[in-house]
Enzyme design. Structure first.
Site, PDB file in Angstrom:
ATOM      1  N   ARG A   1      -8.306  -0.076   6.023  1.00 33.50           N
ATOM      2  CA  ARG A   1      -7.949  -1.098   6.695  1.00 33.50           C
ATOM      3  C   ARG A   1      -7.846  -1.965   7.846  1.00 33.50           C
ATOM      4  O   ARG A   1      -7.149  -2.852   8.372  1.00 33.50           O
ATOM      5  CB  ARG A   1      -6.466  -0.550   6.668  1.00 33.50           C
ATOM      6  CG  ARG A   1      -5.360  -1.803   6.317  1.00 33.50           C
ATOM      7  CD  ARG A   1      -4.272  -0.889   5.104  1.00 33.50           C
ATOM      8  NE  ARG A   1      -3.048  -1.104   4.904  1.00 33.50           N
ATOM      9  CZ  ARG A   1      -2.502  -1.211   3.808  1.00 33.50           C
ATOM     10  NH1 ARG A   1      -2.585  -0.561   3.123  1.00 33.50           N
ATOM     11  NH2 ARG A   1      -1.114  -1.546   3.893  1.00 33.50           N
TER      12      ARG A   1
ATOM     13  N   ARG B   1       9.932  -6.178  -6.813  1.00 33.91           N
ATOM     14  CA  ARG B   1       9.572  -4.218  -7.115  1.00 33.91           C
ATOM     15  C   ARG B   1      10.472  -3.293  -7.191  1.00 33.91           C
ATOM     16  O   ARG B   1      11.482  -3.368  -5.939  1.00 33.91           O
ATOM     17  CB  ARG B   1       8.177  -4.103  -6.038  1.00 33.91           C
ATOM     18  CG  ARG B   1       8.125  -2.345  -6.532  1.00 33.91           C
ATOM     19  CD  ARG B   1       6.221  -2.687  -6.026  1.00 33.91           C
ATOM     20  NE  ARG B   1       6.580  -2.964  -4.606  1.00 33.91           N
ATOM     21  CZ  ARG B   1       5.583  -2.582  -3.241  1.00 33.91           C
ATOM     22  NH1 ARG B   1       4.320  -2.674  -3.845  1.00 33.91           N
ATOM     23  NH2 ARG B   1       5.515  -2.883  -2.585  1.00 33.91           N
TER      24      ARG B   1
ATOM     25  N   LYS C   1      -2.966  -4.753  -5.462  1.00 30.23           N
ATOM     26  CA  LYS C   1      -3.624  -3.565  -6.115  1.00 30.23           C
ATOM     27  C   LYS C   1      -3.201  -1.858  -6.416  1.00 30.23           C
ATOM     28  O   LYS C   1      -4.473  -1.151  -7.335  1.00 30.23           O
ATOM     29  CB  LYS C   1      -3.523  -3.088  -4.297  1.00 30.23           C
ATOM     30  CG  LYS C   1      -4.458  -3.485  -3.134  1.00 30.23           C
ATOM     31  CD  LYS C   1      -4.561  -3.857  -1.686  1.00 30.23           C
ATOM     32  CE  LYS C   1      -3.438  -3.246  -1.174  1.00 30.23           C
ATOM     33  NZ  LYS C   1      -2.229  -3.792  -0.640  1.00 30.23           N
TER      34      LYS C   1
HETATM   35  P1  AP5 Z   1       0.655  -0.182   1.482  1.00 25.91           P
HETATM   36  O1  AP5 Z   1       1.181   1.020   0.541  1.00 25.91           O
HETATM   37  O2  AP5 Z   1      -0.952   0.289   1.488  1.00 25.91           O
HETATM   38  O3  AP5 Z   1       1.547  -1.458   1.091  1.00 25.91           O
HETATM   39  P2  AP5 Z   1       0.364  -2.543   1.070  1.00 25.91           P
HETATM   40  O4  AP5 Z   1      -1.239  -2.799   1.559  1.00 25.91           O
HETATM   41  O5  AP5 Z   1       1.778  -3.121   1.179  1.00 25.91           O
HETATM   42  O6  AP5 Z   1       0.571  -2.604  -0.088  1.00 25.91           O
HETATM   43  P3  AP5 Z   1       1.761  -2.751  -1.476  1.00 25.91           P
HETATM   44  O7  AP5 Z   1       1.553  -1.166  -1.369  1.00 25.91           O
HETATM   45  O8  AP5 Z   1       3.035  -3.188  -0.945  1.00 25.91           O
HETATM   46  O9  AP5 Z   1       1.380  -4.213  -2.786  1.00 25.91           O
HETATM   47  P4  AP5 Z   1       0.522  -3.932  -3.980  1.00 25.91           P
HETATM   48  O10 AP5 Z   1      -0.723  -4.187  -2.994  1.00 25.91           O
HETATM   49  O11 AP5 Z   1      -0.489  -1.946  -3.767  1.00 25.91           O
HETATM   50  O12 AP5 Z   1       0.701  -4.566  -5.457  1.00 25.91           O
HETATM   51  P5  AP5 Z   1       1.335  -3.768  -6.244  1.00 25.91           P
HETATM   52  O13 AP5 Z   1       0.292  -3.214  -7.298  1.00 25.91           O
HETATM   53  O14 AP5 Z   1       2.565  -2.268  -5.983  1.00 25.91           O
HETATM   54  O15 AP5 Z   1       0.798   0.283   2.894  1.00 25.91           O
HETATM   55  C1  AP5 Z   1       2.513   1.093   3.075  1.00 25.91           C
HETATM   56  C2  AP5 Z   1       1.935   1.213   4.698  1.00 25.91           C
HETATM   57  O16 AP5 Z   1       1.062   2.223   5.091  1.00 25.91           O
HETATM   58  C3  AP5 Z   1       1.569   0.078   5.719  1.00 25.91           C
HETATM   59  O17 AP5 Z   1       2.390  -1.562   5.523  1.00 25.91           O
HETATM   60  C4  AP5 Z   1       1.373   0.765   6.967  1.00 25.91           C
HETATM   61  O18 AP5 Z   1       2.243   1.336   7.445  1.00 25.91           O
HETATM   62  C5  AP5 Z   1       0.943   2.104   6.077  1.00 25.91           C
HETATM   63  N1  AP5 Z   1      -0.775   2.189   5.444  1.00 25.91           N
HETATM   64  C6  AP5 Z   1      -1.096   2.526   4.742  1.00 25.91           C
HETATM   65  N2  AP5 Z   1      -2.227   2.685   4.062  1.00 25.91           N
HETATM   66  C7  AP5 Z   1      -3.522   2.177   5.322  1.00 25.91           C
HETATM   67  C8  AP5 Z   1      -3.987   2.986   6.687  1.00 25.91           C
HETATM   68  N3  AP5 Z   1      -5.311   2.323   5.412  1.00 25.91           N
HETATM   69  N4  AP5 Z   1      -3.883   2.750   8.358  1.00 25.91           N
HETATM   70  C9  AP5 Z   1      -2.825   2.175   8.020  1.00 25.91           C
HETATM   71  N5  AP5 Z   1      -1.890   2.431   7.785  1.00 25.91           N
HETATM   72  C10 AP5 Z   1      -1.638   2.496   6.594  1.00 25.91           C
HETATM   73  O19 AP5 Z   1       2.355  -5.165  -7.265  1.00 25.91           O
HETATM   74  C11 AP5 Z   1       3.039  -4.950  -6.307  1.00 25.91           C
HETATM   75  C12 AP5 Z   1       4.092  -6.149  -7.542  1.00 25.91           C
HETATM   76  O20 AP5 Z   1       4.283  -7.429  -7.960  1.00 25.91           O
HETATM   77  C13 AP5 Z   1       5.105  -4.832  -7.671  1.00 25.91           C
HETATM   78  O21 AP5 Z   1       6.193  -4.984  -8.567  1.00 25.91           O
HETATM   79  C14 AP5 Z   1       3.875  -5.293  -9.694  1.00 25.91           C
HETATM   80  O22 AP5 Z   1       4.621  -4.925 -10.967  1.00 25.91           O
HETATM   81  C15 AP5 Z   1       3.785  -6.373  -9.345  1.00 25.91           C
HETATM   82  N6  AP5 Z   1       2.661  -7.466  -9.409  1.00 25.91           N
HETATM   83  C16 AP5 Z   1       1.631  -6.513  -9.722  1.00 25.91           C
HETATM   84  N7  AP5 Z   1       0.317  -7.581 -10.085  1.00 25.91           N
HETATM   85  C17 AP5 Z   1       1.158  -8.100 -10.529  1.00 25.91           C
HETATM   86  C18 AP5 Z   1       1.158  -9.425 -10.874  1.00 25.91           C
HETATM   87  N8  AP5 Z   1      -1.048 -10.266 -11.401  1.00 25.91           N
HETATM   88  N9  AP5 Z   1       1.453 -10.410 -11.343  1.00 25.91           N
HETATM   89  C19 AP5 Z   1       3.012 -10.273 -11.537  1.00 25.91           C
HETATM   90  N10 AP5 Z   1       3.264  -9.293 -10.940  1.00 25.91           N
HETATM   91  C20 AP5 Z   1       2.038  -8.145 -10.456  1.00 25.91           C
HETATM   92 MG    MG Z   2       0.634  -0.244  -3.585  1.00 24.45          MG
END
Ligand code: AP5
Ligand code: MG
Length: 223
Positions: free
Chosen positions: A88, A124, A13
């Site tokens: 969410r 990551r 995302k």
């Molecule tokens: P949040 O920060 O939103 O974390 P998440 O949903 O768990 O998602 P991530 O940020 O871990 O992953 P992402 O999908 O953004 O992937 P990214 O691009 O970094 O939320 C964290 C916490 O906050 C939640 O658990 C909750 O407690 C709270 N929270 C947040 N919003 C909330 C809400 N609305 N309500 C309630 N609580 C909330 O990519 C991941 C890795 O993969 C990186 O290293 C990247 O370089 C790599 N990558 C990305 N895409 C690719 C690809 N296509 N191929 C290969 N590698 C890739």
């Molecule tokens: Mg994220």
């Protein structure tokens, strides 16, 4: 234009939101980033949020909604934005509808396997200063351990441990995944193969958005 990115932890995302910011100028509005900022600054809200985030659960809806409303009221969101991590759960989706926001809504669901999630999050690294996202193999920083954008020392997110990732995945499957059906019924959901390489994922999202942006439904001309 209001763009909503649904997807599991690690589905990309944040990476896609950054790609769309570069392509169209739409700011990334990430509730995760807003919450981490509050945690870093040790605000009262941040202290409460930290315990939920550390367990892999969701922060309470009222808190997140208050942060979101404040963020959306800023000038850079006037012509559109990318929502990363909100809504969410069904109650947050109801709240979002209730805000009566202007502009067409386009929703993308980044579909990834749990195996992809575990691999990506283990490798990551993120910047605590500007929230730039890296991957040790696929997107390493130019200088080891340092952010390309602001030079800060990169960190592994506190919730990127195997135990917390497992809980985040459970939370996602139970509470967030069901949102896809809601937007599918509304006819504005686009399923994206999030297991593909990042440039291909961004290209797939842009294939949907480019014509909408060119038709003048919001944002700058595609770059
Ligand atoms: P949040 O920060 O939103 O974390 P998440 O949903 O768990 O998602 P991530 O940020 O871990 O992953 P992402 O999908 O953004 O992937 P990214 O691009 O970094 O939320 C964290 C916490 O906050 C939640 O658990 C909750 O407690 C709270 N929270 C947040 N919003 C909330 C809400 N609305 N309500 C309630 N609580 C909330 O990519 C991941 C890795 O993969 C990186 O290293 C990247 O370089 C790599 N990558 C990305 N895409 C690719 C690809 N296509 N191929 C290969 N590698 C890739
Ligand atoms: Mg994220």
């Amino acid at each position: 234009m209001r763009i909503i990115l649904l997807g599991a932890p690690g589905s990309g995302k944040g990476t896609v939101a950054e790609g769309l910011r570069r392509a169209y100028g739409f700011p990334k509005v990430s509730t995760g980033d807003l919450l981490r900022e509050a945690v870093r600054e040790k605000t009262p809200l941040g202290l409460v949020a930290a315990s939920q985030m550390g367990k892999g659960g969701l922060v309470d809806d009222a808190t997140v909604l208050a942060l979101l409303r404040e963020r959306l009221s800023r000038a850079d969101c006037r012509d559109g934005y990318v929502l990363d991590g909100f809504p969410r759960n069904l109650s947050q989706a109801d709240s979002l509808d209730g805000l009566g926001l202007a502009g067409p809504e386009v929703v993308f669901d980044l579909r990834v396997s749990d195996e992809t999630v575990l691999e990506r999050l283990a490798r990551r690294r993120t910047c605590p200063g500007c929230e730039a996202i890296y991957h040790l193999l696929d997107k390493p920083p130019k200088r080891a351990g340092l952010c390309d954008v602001c030079g800060a020392a990169l960190v592994q997110r506190a919730d990127d441990t195997p135990e917390v990732i497992r809980e985040r995945l459970k939370t996602y499957h139970a509470k967030t995944e069901p949102l896809a059906a809601r937007y599918a019924a509304r006819g504005n959901l686009h399923l994206i193969d999030g297991d593909a390489a990042a440039p291909a994922v961004i290209a797939a999202v842009r294939a949907v958005l480019d014509p909408l942006v060119a038709a003048g439904t919001g944002g700058e001309a595609p770059r």
